[in-house]
Scaffold this motif. Structure first.
Motif, PDB file in Angstrom:
ATOM      1  N   PRO A 125       0.851  -1.203   0.000  1.00 20.48           N
ATOM      2  CA  PRO A 125       0.000   0.000   0.000  1.00 20.48           C
ATOM      3  C   PRO A 125       0.883   1.248   0.000  1.00 20.48           C
ATOM      4  N   PRO A 126       0.407   2.344  -0.597  1.00 17.33           N
ATOM      5  CA  PRO A 126       1.208   3.567  -0.614  1.00 17.33           C
ATOM      6  C   PRO A 126       1.395   4.126   0.792  1.00 17.33           C
ATOM      7  N   SER A 127       2.586   4.693   1.020  1.00 13.21           N
ATOM      8  CA  SER A 127       2.899   5.256   2.328  1.00 13.21           C
ATOM      9  C   SER A 127       2.625   6.758   2.323  1.00 13.21           C
ATOM     10  N   PRO A 128       2.095   7.298   3.431  1.00  8.83           N
ATOM     11  CA  PRO A 128       1.885   8.743   3.499  1.00  8.83           C
ATOM     12  C   PRO A 128       3.202   9.519   3.649  1.00  8.83           C
ATOM     13  N   MET A 129       4.292   8.836   4.004  1.00  6.30           N
ATOM     14  CA  MET A 129       5.579   9.507   4.158  1.00  6.30           C
ATOM     15  C   MET A 129       6.196   9.758   2.788  1.00  6.30           C
ATOM     16  N   VAL A 130       6.492  11.018   2.500  1.00  5.49           N
ATOM     17  CA  VAL A 130       7.152  11.376   1.246  1.00  5.49           C
ATOM     18  C   VAL A 130       8.627  11.573   1.581  1.00  5.49           C
ATOM     19  N   LEU A 131       9.442  10.647   1.131  1.00  2.19           N
ATOM     20  CA  LEU A 131      10.853  10.645   1.493  1.00  2.19           C
ATOM     21  C   LEU A 131      11.571  11.899   0.998  1.00  2.19           C
ATOM     22  N   ASP A 132      11.162  12.431  -0.152  1.00  2.00           N
ATOM     23  CA  ASP A 132      11.794  13.652  -0.667  1.00  2.00           C
ATOM     24  C   ASP A 132      11.561  14.844   0.271  1.00  2.00           C
ATOM     25  N   ASP A 133      10.414  14.893   0.924  1.00  3.55           N
ATOM     26  CA  ASP A 133      10.161  15.979   1.881  1.00  3.55           C
ATOM     27  C   ASP A 133      11.135  15.889   3.051  1.00  3.55           C
ATOM     28  N   TRP A 134      11.377  14.663   3.530  1.00  5.42           N
ATOM     29  CA  TRP A 134      12.326  14.483   4.634  1.00  5.42           C
ATOM     30  C   TRP A 134      13.737  14.850   4.189  1.00  5.42           C
ATOM     31  N   LYS A 135      14.137  14.433   2.984  1.00  6.05           N
ATOM     32  CA  LYS A 135      15.472  14.768   2.478  1.00  6.05           C
ATOM     33  C   LYS A 135      15.652  16.276   2.367  1.00  6.05           C
ATOM     34  N   ARG A 136      14.635  16.949   1.880  1.00 10.66           N
ATOM     35  CA  ARG A 136      14.695  18.405   1.737  1.00 10.66           C
ATOM     36  C   ARG A 136      14.838  19.070   3.109  1.00 10.66           C
ATOM     37  N   LEU A 137      14.054  18.612   4.077  1.00  8.65           N
ATOM     38  CA  LEU A 137      14.135  19.164   5.434  1.00  8.65           C
ATOM     39  C   LEU A 137      15.520  18.911   6.025  1.00  8.65           C
ATOM     40  N   TYR A 138      16.036  17.714   5.865  1.00  2.00           N
ATOM     41  CA  TYR A 138      17.346  17.340   6.390  1.00  2.00           C
ATOM     42  C   TYR A 138      18.452  18.187   5.767  1.00  2.00           C
ATOM     43  N   SER A 139      18.399  18.352   4.445  1.00  2.00           N
ATOM     44  CA  SER A 139      19.439  19.094   3.735  1.00  2.00           C
ATOM     45  C   SER A 139      19.418  20.582   4.038  1.00  2.00           C
ATOM     46  N   ASN A 140      18.247  21.128   4.261  1.00  2.00           N
ATOM     47  CA  ASN A 140      18.120  22.578   4.427  1.00  2.00           C
ATOM     48  C   ASN A 140      18.189  23.049   5.877  1.00  2.00           C
ATOM     49  N   THR A 141      18.253  22.139   6.834  1.00  2.00           N
ATOM     50  CA  THR A 141      18.332  22.537   8.234  1.00  2.00           C
ATOM     51  C   THR A 141      19.768  22.907   8.572  1.00  2.00           C
ATOM     52  N   LYS A 142      19.962  24.170   8.950  1.00  2.00           N
ATOM     53  CA  LYS A 142      21.316  24.658   9.250  1.00  2.00           C
ATOM     54  C   LYS A 142      21.560  24.801  10.753  1.00  2.00           C
ATOM     55  N   SER A 143      20.526  25.111  11.513  1.00  2.00           N
ATOM     56  CA  SER A 143      20.678  25.253  12.969  1.00  2.00           C
ATOM     57  C   SER A 143      19.527  24.531  13.653  1.00  2.00           C
ATOM     58  N   ASN A 144      19.680  24.266  14.927  1.00  2.00           N
ATOM     59  CA  ASN A 144      18.675  23.520  15.699  1.00  2.00           C
ATOM     60  C   ASN A 144      18.326  22.205  14.991  1.00  2.00           C
ATOM     61  N   PHE A 145      19.353  21.493  14.583  1.00  2.00           N
ATOM     62  CA  PHE A 145      19.161  20.284  13.794  1.00  2.00           C
ATOM     63  C   PHE A 145      18.264  19.270  14.501  1.00  2.00           C
ATOM     64  N   ARG A 146      18.541  19.044  15.790  1.00  2.00           N
ATOM     65  CA  ARG A 146      17.742  18.042  16.518  1.00  2.00           C
ATOM     66  C   ARG A 146      16.295  18.477  16.666  1.00  2.00           C
ATOM     67  N   GLU A 147      16.093  19.751  16.868  1.00  2.00           N
ATOM     68  CA  GLU A 147      14.726  20.239  17.078  1.00  2.00           C
ATOM     69  C   GLU A 147      13.933  20.287  15.776  1.00  2.00           C
ATOM     70  N   VAL A 148      14.611  20.551  14.668  1.00  2.00           N
ATOM     71  CA  VAL A 148      13.897  20.710  13.408  1.00  2.00           C
ATOM     72  C   VAL A 148      13.916  19.411  12.598  1.00  2.00           C
ATOM     73  N   ALA A 149      15.096  18.954  12.203  1.00  2.00           N
ATOM     74  CA  ALA A 149      15.196  17.826  11.278  1.00  2.00           C
ATOM     75  C   ALA A 149      14.805  16.499  11.933  1.00  2.00           C
ATOM     76  N   ILE A 150      15.312  16.246  13.126  1.00  2.00           N
ATOM     77  CA  ILE A 150      15.013  14.966  13.771  1.00  2.00           C
ATOM     78  C   ILE A 150      13.545  14.907  14.176  1.00  2.00           C
ATOM     79  N   LYS A 151      13.035  15.992  14.752  1.00  2.00           N
ATOM     80  CA  LYS A 151      11.613  16.026  15.117  1.00  2.00           C
ATOM     81  C   LYS A 151      10.758  15.892  13.855  1.00  2.00           C
ATOM     82  N   GLY A 152      11.164  16.554  12.770  1.00  2.00           N
ATOM     83  CA  GLY A 152      10.440  16.448  11.509  1.00  2.00           C
ATOM     84  C   GLY A 152      10.420  15.028  10.978  1.00  2.00           C
ATOM     85  N   PHE A 153      11.535  14.309  11.161  1.00  2.00           N
ATOM     86  CA  PHE A 153      11.576  12.919  10.719  1.00  2.00           C
ATOM     87  C   PHE A 153      10.542  12.092  11.472  1.00  2.00           C
ATOM     88  N   TRP A 154      10.534  12.212  12.790  1.00  2.00           N
ATOM     89  CA  TRP A 154       9.615  11.391  13.582  1.00  2.00           C
ATOM     90  C   TRP A 154       8.160  11.786  13.337  1.00  2.00           C
TER      91      TRP A 154
END
Length: 185
Positions: A125-154
């Protein structure tokens, strides 16, 4: 190509070091075909260091044993062109319409390409998680990495569609460059 080689050879006798290496042998073997078939004197005169390098190398006894006497082409061979199809004569047209010409068609139908087998992952079945959105968030996070990118992943993570794996490397001292480590999995 030849411009870069010409620039390098302006201050170097050989490609690497101060004697003939495998790099020189491979380059001369490739240049030999070019000089013999398409690289005229008029063309190579724009690359004087490549010319000097080529003629110096091919006149070495070791190269002569393998390549023989190298010669430079005087003219570029013409490119062969396909002949235009000639119109069919009126007498031949009725023969083409004969039933004998229709016989190969069933054979072509039998050799029709078979449909590709379905990928078993397409059945999931299709997943609601869009991996490209996570990659974009991960790549563009410059500060507060744990608060932004890691929280965004979960927040985006779909345990029904993806799985997480932990890898423990045997030689951790080799994992100094992150992109190399990330590509090991």
């Amino acid at each position: 190509g030849l411009e870069a080689l010409n620039t390098h050879l302006a201050s170097n006798t050989f490609l690497v070091g101060h004697s003939v290496t495998l790099a020189d042998i491979v380059t001369i073997c490739n240049l030999n075909l070019g000089f013999a078939t398409v690289m005229t004197k008029k063309f190579t005169s724009a690359f004087p260091h490549v010319e000097r390098y080529f003629w110096t190398m091919v006149n070495q006894p070791e190269f002569k044993k393998v390549l023989g006497d190298a010669k430079q082409t005087e003219a570029v061979p013409p490119v062969p062109t396909k002949k235009a199809p000639q119109p069919a004569k009126p007498k031949e047209e009725p023969k083409k319409a004969a039933p004998v010409a229709e016989a190969p068609k069933p054979a072509e139908e039998e050799e029709a390409p078979k449909p590709k087998a379905k990928n078993p992952l397409d059945l999931l079945p299709p997943s609601p998680m869009v991996l490209d959105d996570w990659k974009r968030l991960y790549s563009n996070t410059k500060s507060n990495f744990r608060e932004v990118a890691i929280k965004g992943f979960w927040d985006m993570y779909d345990p029904e569609g993806y799985s997480l794996w932990f890898c423990d490397y045997k030689y951790n001292d080799e994992n100094m460059v992150s992109f190399v480590t990330l590509n090991k999995v």
